[in-house]
Design a protein around this motif. Sequence first.
Motif, PDB file in Angstrom:
ATOM      1  N   SER A  59       0.850  -1.192   0.000  1.00 36.92           N
ATOM      2  CA  SER A  59       0.000   0.000   0.000  1.00 36.92           C
ATOM      3  C   SER A  59       0.887   1.245   0.000  1.00 36.92           C
ATOM      4  O   SER A  59       2.106   1.147   0.203  1.00 36.92           O
ATOM      5  CB  SER A  59      -0.900   0.035   1.252  1.00 36.92           C
ATOM      6  OG  SER A  59      -0.131   0.318   2.404  1.00 36.92           O
ATOM      7  N   GLY A  60       0.257   2.391  -0.175  1.00 35.01           N
ATOM      8  CA  GLY A  60       0.989   3.649  -0.103  1.00 35.01           C
ATOM      9  C   GLY A  60       1.496   3.931   1.309  1.00 35.01           C
ATOM     10  O   GLY A  60       2.607   4.436   1.486  1.00 35.01           O
ATOM     11  N   LEU A  61       0.679   3.580   2.300  1.00 36.43           N
ATOM     12  CA  LEU A  61       1.117   3.763   3.695  1.00 36.43           C
ATOM     13  C   LEU A  61       2.346   2.907   3.970  1.00 36.43           C
ATOM     14  O   LEU A  61       3.339   3.386   4.518  1.00 36.43           O
ATOM     15  CB  LEU A  61      -0.024   3.406   4.665  1.00 36.43           C
ATOM     16  CG  LEU A  61       0.344   3.436   6.148  1.00 36.43           C
ATOM     17  CD1 LEU A  61       0.791   4.820   6.601  1.00 36.43           C
ATOM     18  CD2 LEU A  61      -0.828   2.961   7.017  1.00 36.43           C
ATOM     19  N   THR A  85      -2.550  17.415   4.481  1.00 35.06           N
ATOM     20  CA  THR A  85      -2.291  16.254   3.620  1.00 35.06           C
ATOM     21  C   THR A  85      -3.181  15.128   4.094  1.00 35.06           C
ATOM     22  O   THR A  85      -3.889  15.249   5.100  1.00 35.06           O
ATOM     23  CB  THR A  85      -0.812  15.812   3.690  1.00 35.06           C
ATOM     24  OG1 THR A  85      -0.621  14.628   2.877  1.00 35.06           O
ATOM     25  CG2 THR A  85      -0.379  15.457   5.107  1.00 35.06           C
ATOM     26  N   TYR A  86      -3.135  14.003   3.362  1.00 33.08           N
ATOM     27  CA  TYR A  86      -3.841  12.821   3.825  1.00 33.08           C
ATOM     28  C   TYR A  86      -3.125  12.274   5.061  1.00 33.08           C
ATOM     29  O   TYR A  86      -1.904  12.351   5.180  1.00 33.08           O
ATOM     30  CB  TYR A  86      -3.909  11.768   2.701  1.00 33.08           C
ATOM     31  CG  TYR A  86      -4.722  10.581   3.110  1.00 33.08           C
ATOM     32  CD1 TYR A  86      -6.012  10.742   3.598  1.00 33.08           C
ATOM     33  CD2 TYR A  86      -4.188   9.299   3.046  1.00 33.08           C
ATOM     34  CE1 TYR A  86      -6.755   9.649   4.003  1.00 33.08           C
ATOM     35  CE2 TYR A  86      -4.934   8.201   3.451  1.00 33.08           C
ATOM     36  CZ  TYR A  86      -6.209   8.382   3.926  1.00 33.08           C
ATOM     37  OH  TYR A  86      -6.942   7.305   4.339  1.00 33.08           O
ATOM     38  N   ALA A  88      -2.208   9.487   6.011  1.00 37.48           N
ATOM     39  CA  ALA A  88      -1.180   8.451   5.825  1.00 37.48           C
ATOM     40  C   ALA A  88       0.218   9.024   6.005  1.00 37.48           C
ATOM     41  O   ALA A  88       1.101   8.357   6.567  1.00 37.48           O
ATOM     42  CB  ALA A  88      -1.306   7.813   4.445  1.00 37.48           C
ATOM     43  N   THR A  89       0.434  10.246   5.523  1.00 36.26           N
ATOM     44  CA  THR A  89       1.767  10.851   5.611  1.00 36.26           C
ATOM     45  C   THR A  89       2.205  10.945   7.068  1.00 36.26           C
ATOM     46  O   THR A  89       3.348  10.623   7.409  1.00 36.26           O
ATOM     47  CB  THR A  89       1.760  12.253   4.957  1.00 36.26           C
ATOM     48  OG1 THR A  89       0.964  12.236   3.777  1.00 36.26           O
ATOM     49  CG2 THR A  89       3.158  12.707   4.623  1.00 36.26           C
ATOM     50  N   VAL A 131       4.670  16.426  -0.027  1.00 34.85           N
ATOM     51  CA  VAL A 131       3.540  15.732  -0.657  1.00 34.85           C
ATOM     52  C   VAL A 131       3.110  16.558  -1.870  1.00 34.85           C
ATOM     53  O   VAL A 131       2.818  17.749  -1.733  1.00 34.85           O
ATOM     54  CB  VAL A 131       2.350  15.610   0.327  1.00 34.85           C
ATOM     55  CG1 VAL A 131       1.175  14.893  -0.327  1.00 34.85           C
ATOM     56  CG2 VAL A 131       2.773  14.895   1.605  1.00 34.85           C
ATOM     57  N   ASP A 157       6.226  12.049  -1.190  1.00 29.75           N
ATOM     58  CA  ASP A 157       4.941  11.333  -1.182  1.00 29.75           C
ATOM     59  C   ASP A 157       4.273  11.649  -2.518  1.00 29.75           C
ATOM     60  O   ASP A 157       3.706  12.717  -2.722  1.00 29.75           O
ATOM     61  CB  ASP A 157       4.067  11.783  -0.002  1.00 29.75           C
ATOM     62  CG  ASP A 157       2.737  11.037   0.052  1.00 29.75           C
ATOM     63  OD1 ASP A 157       2.294  10.517  -0.994  1.00 29.75           O
ATOM     64  OD2 ASP A 157       2.124  11.001   1.141  1.00 29.75           O
ATOM     65  N   ALA A 159       1.818   9.942  -4.013  1.00 32.66           N
ATOM     66  CA  ALA A 159       0.565   9.187  -4.169  1.00 32.66           C
ATOM     67  C   ALA A 159      -0.437   9.906  -5.075  1.00 32.66           C
ATOM     68  O   ALA A 159      -1.246   9.268  -5.734  1.00 32.66           O
ATOM     69  CB  ALA A 159      -0.052   8.913  -2.808  1.00 32.66           C
ATOM     70  N   GLN A 160      -0.373  11.244  -5.093  1.00 34.51           N
ATOM     71  CA  GLN A 160      -1.390  11.989  -5.842  1.00 34.51           C
ATOM     72  C   GLN A 160      -0.853  12.600  -7.134  1.00 34.51           C
ATOM     73  O   GLN A 160      -1.574  13.342  -7.795  1.00 34.51           O
ATOM     74  CB  GLN A 160      -1.992  13.086  -4.949  1.00 34.51           C
ATOM     75  CG  GLN A 160      -2.652  12.512  -3.710  1.00 34.51           C
ATOM     76  CD  GLN A 160      -3.524  13.507  -2.968  1.00 34.51           C
ATOM     77  OE1 GLN A 160      -3.683  14.646  -3.386  1.00 34.51           O
ATOM     78  NE2 GLN A 160      -4.108  13.064  -1.865  1.00 34.51           N
ATOM     79  N   SER A 181       1.110   5.329  -4.086  1.00 34.04           N
ATOM     80  CA  SER A 181       0.005   4.426  -3.777  1.00 34.04           C
ATOM     81  C   SER A 181      -0.736   4.080  -5.056  1.00 34.04           C
ATOM     82  O   SER A 181      -0.893   4.925  -5.931  1.00 34.04           O
ATOM     83  CB  SER A 181      -0.950   5.131  -2.809  1.00 34.04           C
ATOM     84  OG  SER A 181      -2.233   4.524  -2.837  1.00 34.04           O
ATOM     85  N   LYS A 186      -6.482   6.601  -7.351  1.00 33.38           N
ATOM     86  CA  LYS A 186      -5.315   7.420  -7.722  1.00 33.38           C
ATOM     87  C   LYS A 186      -5.183   7.454  -9.248  1.00 33.38           C
ATOM     88  O   LYS A 186      -5.789   6.639  -9.947  1.00 33.38           O
ATOM     89  CB  LYS A 186      -4.044   6.838  -7.096  1.00 33.38           C
ATOM     90  CG  LYS A 186      -4.127   6.573  -5.605  1.00 33.38           C
ATOM     91  CD  LYS A 186      -4.045   7.827  -4.750  1.00 33.38           C
ATOM     92  CE  LYS A 186      -4.236   7.407  -3.313  1.00 33.38           C
ATOM     93  NZ  LYS A 186      -4.039   8.373  -2.302  1.00 33.38           N
ATOM     94  N   GLY A 194      -2.198  -1.295  -3.144  1.00 30.97           N
ATOM     95  CA  GLY A 194      -0.851  -1.482  -3.670  1.00 30.97           C
ATOM     96  C   GLY A 194      -0.056  -0.209  -3.509  1.00 30.97           C
ATOM     97  O   GLY A 194      -0.622   0.867  -3.304  1.00 30.97           O
TER      98      GLY A 194
HETATM   99  C1  LIG Z   1      -3.555   7.751  -0.922  1.00 35.08           C
HETATM  100  C2  LIG Z   1      -2.476   8.443  -0.217  1.00 35.08           C
HETATM  101  C3  LIG Z   1      -1.574   7.756   0.619  1.00 35.08           C
HETATM  102  C4  LIG Z   1      -1.768   6.362   1.080  1.00 35.08           C
HETATM  103  O1  LIG Z   1      -1.994   5.384   0.181  1.00 35.08           O
HETATM  104  P1  LIG Z   1      -2.720   4.006   0.586  1.00 35.08           P
HETATM  105  O2  LIG Z   1      -2.385   3.147  -0.578  1.00 35.08           O
HETATM  106  O3  LIG Z   1      -4.166   4.300   0.725  1.00 35.08           O
HETATM  107  O4  LIG Z   1      -2.119   3.510   1.844  1.00 35.08           O
HETATM  108  C5  LIG Z   1      -0.508   8.458   1.144  1.00 35.08           C
HETATM  109  N1  LIG Z   1      -0.354   9.755   0.914  1.00 35.08           N
HETATM  110  C6  LIG Z   1      -1.201  10.466   0.147  1.00 35.08           C
HETATM  111  C7  LIG Z   1      -0.952  11.920  -0.090  1.00 35.08           C
HETATM  112  C8  LIG Z   1      -2.305   9.828  -0.426  1.00 35.08           C
HETATM  113  O5  LIG Z   1      -3.156  10.542  -1.172  1.00 35.08           O
END
Ligand SMILES: *Cc1c(COP(=O)(O)O)cnc(C)c1O
Length: 365
Positions: A59-61, A85-86, A88-89, A131, A157, A159-160, A181, A186, A194
């Motif tokens: 996962s992204g986390l 931010t989300y 997860a960061t 991010v 980061d 992810a986006q 992520s 996404k 993933g």
């Molecule tokens: C989606 C996201 C994550 C985490 O990704 P997951 O796959 O959901 O764990 C981390 N950081 C940012 C900025 C995100 O948008």
Amino acid sequence: MKIPFISFDTINQEIEKESILAFQLFFNSQNYILGNELLNFENNYAKFLGVKHAIGVGSGLDALIIALQALGIQAQDEVIIPSHTYIATAMAVSRVGAKPILAEPNPQTYNIDAASIAKCLTDKTKAIIPVHLYGQPCQMDEIMNLADQHGIWIVEDNAQAQGATFAHKRTGSIGHVSATSFYPVKNLGAFGDGGMITTHDDLLAKKIISLRNYGSPQKHEHEIIGYNSRLDELQAALLNIKLKRLDRWNIERQKIADWYDILLVDNANIIKPFIAHDHVFHLYVIRHHKRNELQKYLEANGVRTLIHYPIPIHLQQAYRHLGYRRGDFPIAERLADEVLSLPLFIGMSKEQVAYVCDCIHRFDG
Ligand SMILES: *Cc1c(COP(=O)(O)O)cnc(C)c1O
């Protein structure tokens, strides 16, 4: 008219035949974890980004956690992250035992920059996680300079912002290590969870490869206490099919964003996204001082919107122990109160965008 926030109709249709074929190959391969599909996707992703190593994880986390741990970030260390931010960061930093230090975003770009990061530096600072929020690349030249001056790691980061570039380099290829992520919505989304870690550094890559698989560089040998966090063969096979199309899909998203830009141009109540660099649109986020009312009005008119993110990290229950209060991060709080993400998905028509914009103008009229 009913407009969903996101729909996979168009992209799923485009890749359906190829995906079913890939599933059959996967099914018959009888090799479901750490096989050739993953190797193939890791190679393609590394090439796409222009990095030496790409390592698929669960996962992204997990990608963020494993990247931080591979850098040796641990208890007593401080890691600077955006206040907006989300979650997860922040949680990745906490998961390795370190303390997340919140830097306020630039009120125009919504990203942290060298000036806001500099205010948070202490002698405990070990890393910064820029991010690329909503698909807007951070000002990476300044941030890398600052990191070099202070001997601090940069963990992007990404992810986006899959597919975005800064100064002709893909985001995710600029920092010392990067995490992304493949959460389904996404820009490059899997059919489940993933993530991917990317780096130019051979030694770091070796640690990450071991960490994601029980700390095992070789079967039955465990040098460190690791994780079970691997991108599986099926996700890798399906992501391979999508990766080839990512640049084209990002152009398509840009076209939809352009329609919004044009159709919202003469509405003084709205702050539109600011585009500084080679942005990709993950989300089209506007700001409005009556955001909650606007969202309700749009919902009543069949338009689904979302808020990214309504509660800032420092006001989340999970972070109560940091002792922050309302008022401590005014920019993050203001964004949490004002941001609204409009529908944006591949296949969205100009008529649909026009309808969303008409509703917004009617609300403001
Ligand atoms: C989606 C996201 C994550 C985490 O990704 P997951 O796959 O959901 O764990 C981390 N950081 C940012 C900025 C995100 O948008």
